[in-house]
Design an enzyme around this catalytic site. Sequence first.
Site, short mmCIF file in Angstrom:
data_model
loop_
_atom_site.label_atom_id
_atom_site.label_comp_id
_atom_site.label_asym_id
_atom_site.label_seq_id
_atom_site.Cartn_x
_atom_site.Cartn_y
_atom_site.Cartn_z
N ASP A 13 0.82 -1.22 0.00
CA ASP A 13 0.00 0.00 0.00
C ASP A 13 0.85 1.27 0.00
OD1 ASP A 13 -2.40 -1.60 0.31
OD2 ASP A 13 -1.84 -1.82 2.42
N LYS A 16 2.58 2.02 -5.15
CA LYS A 16 3.33 1.48 -6.29
C LYS A 16 2.62 1.73 -7.60
CE LYS A 16 3.49 -2.61 -4.47
NZ LYS A 16 2.98 -2.25 -3.13
N ALA A 39 -3.64 -8.16 -4.07
CA ALA A 39 -3.06 -6.82 -3.97
C ALA A 39 -3.77 -5.90 -4.96
CB ALA A 39 -1.56 -6.85 -4.27
N GLY A 40 -3.95 -4.66 -4.59
CA GLY A 40 -4.61 -3.72 -5.48
C GLY A 40 -3.79 -2.47 -5.71
N HIS A 41 -3.78 -2.00 -6.94
CA HIS A 41 -3.11 -0.75 -7.28
C HIS A 41 -4.15 0.24 -7.79
CE1 HIS A 41 1.04 -2.87 -7.97
NE2 HIS A 41 0.69 -2.79 -6.71
N GLN A 225 2.26 -6.11 -3.18
CA GLN A 225 2.48 -6.12 -1.73
C GLN A 225 3.77 -5.37 -1.37
OE1 GLN A 225 2.07 -9.73 -2.90
NE2 GLN A 225 -0.06 -9.99 -2.38
N THR A 302 -9.63 -5.15 -0.18
CA THR A 302 -10.54 -5.61 0.86
C THR A 302 -11.41 -4.51 1.45
OG1 THR A 302 -8.90 -5.17 2.61
CG2 THR A 302 -8.84 -7.35 1.54
N ASP A 334 2.37 14.51 1.54
CA ASP A 334 1.36 15.53 1.82
C ASP A 334 0.45 15.15 2.99
OD1 ASP A 334 0.69 13.59 -0.33
OD2 ASP A 334 -1.32 14.43 -0.12
#
Length: 431
Positions: A13, A16, A39-41, A225, A302, A334
Site C-alpha cells: 500500500d 506502487k 493486492a490492489g493498485h 504487496q 478488501t 502531503d
Amino acid sequence: MANVVVVGAQWGDEGKGKIVDWLSERADVICRFQGGHNAGHTLVIDGTTYKLHALPSGVVRGGKLSVIGNGVVLDPWHLVEEIETVRAQGVEITRDTLMIAENTPLILPIHGELDRAREEAASKGTKIGTTGRGIGPAYEDKVGRRSIRVADLADEATLQARVDRALQHHDPLRRGLGIEPVDRDRLVDDLHEVAPKILDYAGPVWKVLNEQRKAGRRILFEGAQGALLDIDFGTYPFVTSSNVIAGQAATGTGIGPGGIDYVLGIVKAYTTRVGEGPFPTELHDADGQRLGERGHEFGTTTGRQRRCGWFDAVLVRQTCATSGVNGISLTKLDVLDGFDELKICTGYDLDGERLDYLPIAAEAQARVTPVYETMPGWSGSTAGARSWADLPAEAIKYVRRIEELIQCPVALLSTSPEREDTILVTDPFAD
C-alpha cells in the site's frame, strides 16, 4: 537500456501503482512478477480512477506490452472480469498489449474455498489475515507440483490429469474441514469455458522478455504487496505466500538476474499495515487516526482500514538491503502536512537491548518497542509539489533525514495521487 524493478519497501500500500504508471511512460514493457489479485493498485489519471488487481499497471498506457509472469498466481475468471472493467473505462487490451506466461499457475475456486475455511477455523492469535482469495493455497499447489497452469488449458488430456491430481490432495483436506467434495465435472466445465479467454494472451514470456532486452527495450518489473510481507524476509507467518523482494523479478519472469539494472523501493512517508502481525510503530491515538483519515487508508482489495504509525527507518533500511534498492520513491508526504511534530523510529528496544534491525523470531518481533527521534512538522502544504522549491524547509529536512537513516537516496518524491505531481531526482531508467 536500463531495466527497472519496482518493489514495495514496507507492508504494501505504498503507492506502487502510481509510480509504476508514471515510470511506464519511459518503458516499453511492464511486467507483474509475483502475487495474485489480493493486492490492489489504484491509479488516478486525468481524473479517472483505475483499480487494478491482476493486470499490470502499464495497461492504462497505450502502445505498451503488459506481461503477467510465471511468478504470479492467476485467477482466470477474475482476470476476464477485470479486463472487461477497464475496457469499459476506455482502455484497449489485445494480444499486442497483454501477454500471460504459459507456465503461470491458476487460482481455482477450490483455492479460495480452502483459504477461507482455514482462516475461519483458525483460533484467535493464529489467523494470518488472508484476503481469502486463494493465493496461498494456489502457491502451495505450485510447490506441491499439482498446479493447473495456463498451458494446461490447451490440452484436454493434460487438463484432466492435472485436475485429478489436484483433487487427490484437496478432497481429503476439505473433508477434514467439513467442506463438501469438489464437483469435478463442474470445475472442468468452468475451465473449458474460461480457457479460450485466457489462452488468447498466452505466450513464452521468458523468450519475449529476453528478446526485448537484447533489442534494447526498457523493461519495468512491477511487484505487488511489500517486502515486509515476503515469505522469507517478512514478518512470518503474517506474510504473503510468495517472494516479494526484487530478486523475484528474475525468477518470476525468466529474465535472469543480469537483466535487472535498477531497483526502486516505494516507501510511504509514514507506515501502514493491513491485517494481522507485528507493527512496532503502530499508533492507537489521535495521530494514528489522523494519518488514516488524511491518507484515506483503506485497502484497495478488501476495503479494510489500514493500521497507521510513524515512519520506521529500521524496517525500510532492512528492506532496502534485502532487495538491493538503489533509490526510493517517497510517497504521500502531503499526508503529514500540518503536524506540529513528527517521529521517526531509529531503533528498537528488546528487553533492554538496543537493536538496529527487526529480529526474525515472531515472539521477539511482537515485543520490540520503537526508539524515536522527534522532528518539527510543517504548516505549509506539500500537496501537488513538483519541485524542491515548492516544499517547506521542514519537509525537506524530514526527507533528508529519512535518506540518512535508511542509507538510500530519494529518487522520486510523490506529493499526491495524480500522475504528474512527482518530483524527479534521479531517473531510474537513465543509462
